[in-house]
Design a protein around this motif. Structure first.
Motif, short mmCIF file in Angstrom:
data_model
loop_
_atom_site.label_atom_id
_atom_site.label_comp_id
_atom_site.label_asym_id
_atom_site.label_seq_id
_atom_site.Cartn_x
_atom_site.Cartn_y
_atom_site.Cartn_z
N LYS A 1 11.05 -69.84 16.03
CA LYS A 1 10.66 -69.20 14.78
C LYS A 1 10.59 -70.26 13.69
O LYS A 1 11.15 -71.34 13.81
N THR A 44 9.30 -65.01 7.66
CA THR A 44 9.85 -65.44 8.94
C THR A 44 8.77 -65.28 10.00
O THR A 44 8.26 -64.17 10.19
N TYR A 57 7.88 -65.61 13.86
CA TYR A 57 8.41 -65.79 15.22
C TYR A 57 7.29 -66.28 16.12
O TYR A 57 6.47 -65.50 16.59
N ALA A 69 14.16 -60.76 14.51
CA ALA A 69 13.00 -60.76 15.39
C ALA A 69 12.53 -59.33 15.60
O ALA A 69 13.25 -58.36 15.32
#
Lengths: 424, 306, 391
Positions: free
Chosen positions: C206, C220, C222, C286
């Protein structure tokens, strides 16, 4: 009508002053020849960025403007019937005639292919979209008209006593016949030419202002205005009388004559009105286009604009409006000079100062040769003018105050008008 | 007298008023001969500054001073900003900017062959002509050398042979007129471009091509075709990844450059009515004055006799 | 639009065939849902509507979609680098300059890390790859302005990478005149690529970006999820990069990307999402399917996302219902409690279709067949609500 009539000046052509002028003229003529032999590049600072220099801005554009005295005086006297100004017609006509002649001579120096200057006359090359075509044709026809208007003066001087020198003497009789023919016919049609001269002047004086309108992106906003033709016409009409005042005072000083005080004062009353209209038009134009902020920026253009408007238009108006100034010959002279320089500066501004090409990497500064050629042309014009007024009856001497007309009075050699001031 | 002066001023104002108020079509320059004009699309995102167009131009225009091919491989010329001059009709500049990938940007400069060329409108003798096929051509034989075309050109293109004393010419890109019109081939610069940054074709098709390219590669181009509408359109059109001003293409409106002068010109001379009217008016004033004068003189004479 | 590739100019038979084929390819490739490698069988039947916006295109008005050349003429099938010679001289146009010694093997190997052969061979049908000059004529085709001539095609292909990579555009970089009488120089084998694969590029699980977006500066990303879970290929995102992205000989000062450029790659899939989809004030966990309200049971976790979600790039809403896979479910063997409602005794005796009319299981059940008080399954569930527990 004036009781006085125009007479040839009785004066020596060469004086110390004329010799200096002669030297300037000689230098100019040498540079002119050099330009013809070596090309434009050898004597000018013109570049692909600045294709037009002072030869166009001063010799041509200012020249045409300052020769406006011819048509303004013709209109004033012949069309609007102010006969009392008749005495000023001939000097103004001669100035216009010589002015335009030297405009053409100056233009020829600037034309890359001067020998093709007659091309615009060929119908196959007529180009009705071109402003320059119109200016060219009008100037050409107007110049012819000016020469025709001058013919009666030649007739007056030479009819009955043509005596050409040397072998040309054989043509004496022929010339005499021509003059007689002109004398009989021309007067009947003179009106046609006089009115034509005024119309042609209006046309090309205004069109001269349209010339630079084809380059909107290159022109400084202080001068780029769609009413530029109107401004040019108005300024030409406004500068006509100041120019007559200017040259009349100069001529009377040069020939030790008393200036035509009354007439010049009369012109001095008309001049501020015409200048005023011009000033109002110019100021409203800047206001309507909201261009005043450009005046305040610190650029050469802004400075030059302020000089043009302030010193060249508003100040002479103010001076002309003051009776005290109007009544004094130096005052009149100063006001007229300012107005003349103001209009000349306007032409220089429009054709040079305002012109800012998009990829210019340096500015145009005239070369020494360009300046000397321009000075030489003006000097030659002065000399030819002097010669012409000595040969032809152009100048009407004013009231002979101290001494009879052309005679010399040593006390007035420096300032002939000083004596004339004292009686008041 | 005051009345007369006022009348004179009124007249003068009227005359100058006609100059600006009259309307005329500014588009008289446009040709309507039915020939579809040619153009060139300059895709500056493909230009690598190889100067092969300069070489092709020099080889094609035989009256230019010949230069050897190695002379055109010298990249040091990019250190200074150049403009087309009397000896080269087209030059490439490396511009003081970089594209989105940080690569140098090059652009070719030459005559744009405007749809409504100011130079041709300015020319006093019609030495510069807009041909129906697109090129703006020059006829040195007609030229008087006034250089008004150089004043008029908004792209500062026509150059002059100042050093030539007797037969100086205005010099600018010819669009290889002979070649494209009579031989049906491409102009020298286009034919010699290795990366085909230059595309020669019918102007209308090039505009379509340009827009299709922009639509396909949104990330590659600024969404504008310079020369499609600028000053009424130009034959050479540009695509770019960076601001066009950086490519030495000045910001221009869509009005043809000579529109105003032609409008004034055709207004003043519409059927020669304004000048003839002015002439008639002044003539009438003159005649009435004259009559008065003759009468006065006659009266004077009578008085004298008595 | 008439200058687009779709038009069929009357050229030589070869070119025409090539173009007709590409017309067919193009038509199908224009449909965005096809994966990059289209099986040839699918290419034979293009749909007119893929390219044309109107029913009856004419020569005057071909009403073409903006179907760009690179979509239409881009078709690749797998070819081994061995099919071509290791190196050869490109000299079909050599006049002013010497031909170019081209090391095909080196370039073919490098291209494997990008879009494969298609980096250059944008049109490579099965069988022999057509030579460039089959379509790109020596003098550019005046009726097809979009198609560069041969010289342009060559130079554009080489320069599209070399310009960014070496920043050298001098002709002599490629056009090297061999010394007189010398054998053509064999190109040095740059071992790190030749014959062996590129060193493994570390793939981050990530990445957390700090952005200037005030309402949600943290994004964020991933990477692993996008590759493994959503099945994106490297080239789906990295296709605009070439060797020079990492191996720039003279890395110029990185240009600051515009907001559009930064978002361009993400928005290809997330076109309908708003800012908060990615932007947050803190780092995000996630992806877990339970956050969608449907925790996957042990069977469903085994499935590829696309088994349930429709094909195409974005993971859309569930368009299929359970019965797509679970066709064998009947009243007897279906445990209704997994839906969150344990049917009461009365309802458990009914057939599925009594309430789920026409087997439309994604829609609310119909109660009005028996009840005429206007009740719905929400107000009066046909049993007891239970918590769904994946096993």
């Amino acid at each position: 009508m004036s009781e006085h009539v125009a007479v040839p000046m009785r004066a020596k052509f060469f004086t110390p002053g004329t010799l200096v002028v002669f030297a300037v003229a000689a230098i100019g003529i040498c540079i002119y020849l050099a330009r013809l032999v070596l090309g434009i590049g050898a004597v000018t600072n013109l570049t692909d960025q600045y294709p037009w220099g002072i030869w166009i801005a001063i010799d041509v554009a200012s020249g045409v403007a300052l020769a406006a005295g011819g048509f303004t005086s013709a209109a004033l006297v012949y069309i609007f019937g102010n006969e009392r100004y008749h005495a000023l017609i001939r000097p103004a006509l001669l100035t216009a005639l010589l002015g335009y002649t030297f405009v053409v001579i100056g233009l020829l120096a600037d034309l890359g292919r001067y020998y093709n200057v007659w091309h615009p006359m060929l119908p196959m090359m007529w180009q009705g979209n071109s402003v320059l075509f119109e200016v060219g044709m009008c100037v050409m026809v107007y110049l012819s008209v000016l020469y025709i208007e001058f013919v009666p003066i030649v007739v007056e001087r030479f009819l009955g006593h043509v005596a050409l020198p040397g072998p040309l003497g054989r043509l004496n009789r022929f010339s005499e016949t021509l003059l007689r023919l002109a004398d009989r016919t021309l007067n009947r049609f003179m009106g046609v030419f006089i009115v034509a001269g005024v119309v042609l002047s209006c046309l090309h004086q205004s069109s001269l202002g349209a010339l630079m309108l084809i380059a909107p992106t290159k022109m400084h906003p202080l001068w780029y205005t769609p009413v530029m033709p109107a401004l040019f016409l108005m300024s030409a009409m406004a500068v006509g009388f100041p120019m007559i005042i200017f040259e009349s005072i100069l001529a009377s000083r040069s020939f030790k004559l008393a200036p035509e005080r009354e007439l010049l004062q009369g012109l001095g009353r008309i001049a501020p009105v015409l200048l005023g209209f011009y000033a109002i038009a110019k100021i409203s134009d800047i206001t309507i286009r909201e261009a005043w902020p450009y005046v305040l920026e610190s650029s050469p253009q802004a400075l030059s604009f302020m000089a043009e408007l302030g010193l060249g238009v508003l100040l002479p108006i103010a001076l002309f409006l003051m009776p005290k100034v109007r009544k004094s010959i130096p005052g009149l002279f100063a006001a007229a000079t300012l107005a003349v320089l103001g209009v000349a500066l306007n032409r220089i501004n429009v054709f040079l100062v305002a012109y800012n090409p998009p990829f210019a990497d340096r500015t145009y500064v005239p070369s020494v040769f360009e300046v000397l050629l321009t000075a030489g042309l003006i000097a030659t014009l002065v000399l030819v003018y002097r010669a012409a007024v000595i040969i032809f009856p152009v100048i009407t001497p004013g009231e002979p105050l101290v001494t009879p007309v052309p005679a010399r009075a040593p006390s007035q050699e420096d300032q002939p008008w000083v004596a004339s001031e004292s009686p008041r | 007298m005051t009345v007369n002066r006022r009348a004179f001023l009124k007249l003068a104002a009227g005359a100058s008023g006609t100059l600006v108020a009259s309307r005329a079509s500014a588009n008289a320059v446009a040709s309507n001969s039915g020939v579809e004009p040619f153009g060139v699309l300059v895709d500056t995102t493909f230009c690598i500054g190889c100067r092969k167009c300069e070489l092709g131009c020099n080889q094609n225009n035989r009256d230019l001073p010949r230069r050897d091919s190695p002379q055109f491989e010298d990249k040091r010329v990019f250190d200074t900003h150049r403009r087309p001059d009397a000896t080269s009709y087209t030059v490439i500049n490396r511009l003081p900017t970089v594209d989105t990938k940080g690569e140098p940007v090059f652009a070719k400069a030459q005559c744009m062959h405007c749809v409504h060329p100011a130079c041709a409108s300015a020319c006093i003798v019609g030495a510069l002509q807009k041909t129906p096929e697109g090129p703006v051509t020059y006829d040195a034989w007609k030229c008087i050398g006034c250089r008004y075309c150089m004043v008029a050109c908004p792209f500062q293109i026509p150059a002059y042979e100042y050093a030539n004393a007797l037969t100086p010419q205005v010099r600018k890109c010819t669009f290889c007129y002979e070649q494209i019109v009579t031989q049906g081939s491409r102009p020298g610069c286009v034919a010699n471009c290795p990366n085909e940054a230059l595309t020669f074709g019918k102007r209308s098709e090039l505009i379509e091509l340009a827009h299709a390219k922009i639509a396909t590669h949104r990330e590659r181009y600024i969404d504008h075709v310079y020369g499609e509408t600028e000053i009424g359109g130009t034959s050479f059109m540009y695509l770019s990844a960076v601001d066009f001003k950086a490519l030495d293409l000045p910001e221009q409106g869509d009005t043809p450059t000579p529109a105003l002068t032609e409008k004034i010109q055709h207004g003043v001379f519409k059927g020669f009515v304004p000048p003839v009217a002015l002439y008639g008016l002044l003539g009438l004033v003159y005649l009435s004055r004259r009559k008065e004068e003759v009468e006065n003189t006659a009266a004077d004479k009578d008085e004298h006799h008595e | 639009m008439n200058s687009l590739f779709c038009r069929i100019p009357s050229l030589t038979a070869v070119v025409t065939t090539a173009l007709v084929t590409s017309h067919a390819y193009a038509a199908s490739a224009a449909s965005k849902t096809l994966p990059p490698n289209v099986p040839p069988s699918m290419l034979s039947q293009p749909n007119c509507g893929d390219c044309h916006t109107c029913a009856n295109p004419t020569r005057q008005d071909d009403c073409l979609n903006a179907c760009p050349r690179h979509t239409k003429a881009h078709t690749t099938s797998s070819h081994a680098a061995k099919e071509a010679p290791d190196s050869f001289v490109i000299d079909k146009l050599a006049e002013q300059y010497a031909g170019v010694n081209f090391n095909h093997k080196l370039h073919a190997n490098m291209s494997e890390m990008g879009q494969g052969c298609a980096v250059c061979h944008h049109y490579s049908p099965p069988g022999r790859i057509p030579a460039c000059e089959t379509c790109h004529t020596k003098v550019a085709n005046p009726t097809e302005l979009r198609q560069p001539g041969l010289k342009g095609a060559y130079h554009r292909l080489c320069l599209q990478c070399h310009r960014e990579w070496s920043h050298e555009t001098d002709c002599k970089v490629c056009h090297q005149q061999p010394p007189a009488g010398a054998q053509p120089k064999s190109i040095k084998d740059n071992g790190d690529i030749m014959g062996q694969s590129h060193p493994v590029i570390p793939v981050p699980e990530k990445r957390v970006y700090d952005t200037p977006y005030k309402a949600g500066p943290v994004v964020t990303f991933y990477h692993k999820e996008h590759v493994e879970l959503f099945g994106l290929k490297c080239t789906s995102c990295h296709r605009h990069e070439n060797c020079s992205y990492c191996h720039d000989l003279k890395k110029t000062v990185a240009q600051k990307k515009t907001m559009e450029q930064v978002h361009a790659i993400c928005s290809e899939c997330h076109e309908k999402d708003n800012c908060s989809t990615c932007h947050d004030t803190k780092e995000r966990p996630a992806f877990s399917h339970s956050t969608t309200g449907w925790p996957l049971n042990r069977y469903h976790t085994e499935l590829d996302c696309r088994a349930c979600h429709p094909t195409g790039k974005p993971i859309g809403k569930l368009m299929r219902d359970c019965s797509t896979c679970h066709a064998g479910w009947k009243t007897e063997n279906f445990r209704h409690a997994v839906t969150g409602v344990q049917l009461d005794e009365i309802h458990s005796g009914f057939e599925c279709t009594d309430c789920h009319v026409n087997r439309k299981f994604t829609k609310p059940p119909v109660c009005t067949n028996c009840h005429d008080d206007g009740r719905t399954s929400k107000t009066n569930p046909p049993g007891k609500r239970v918590e769904r527990k994946p096993k």
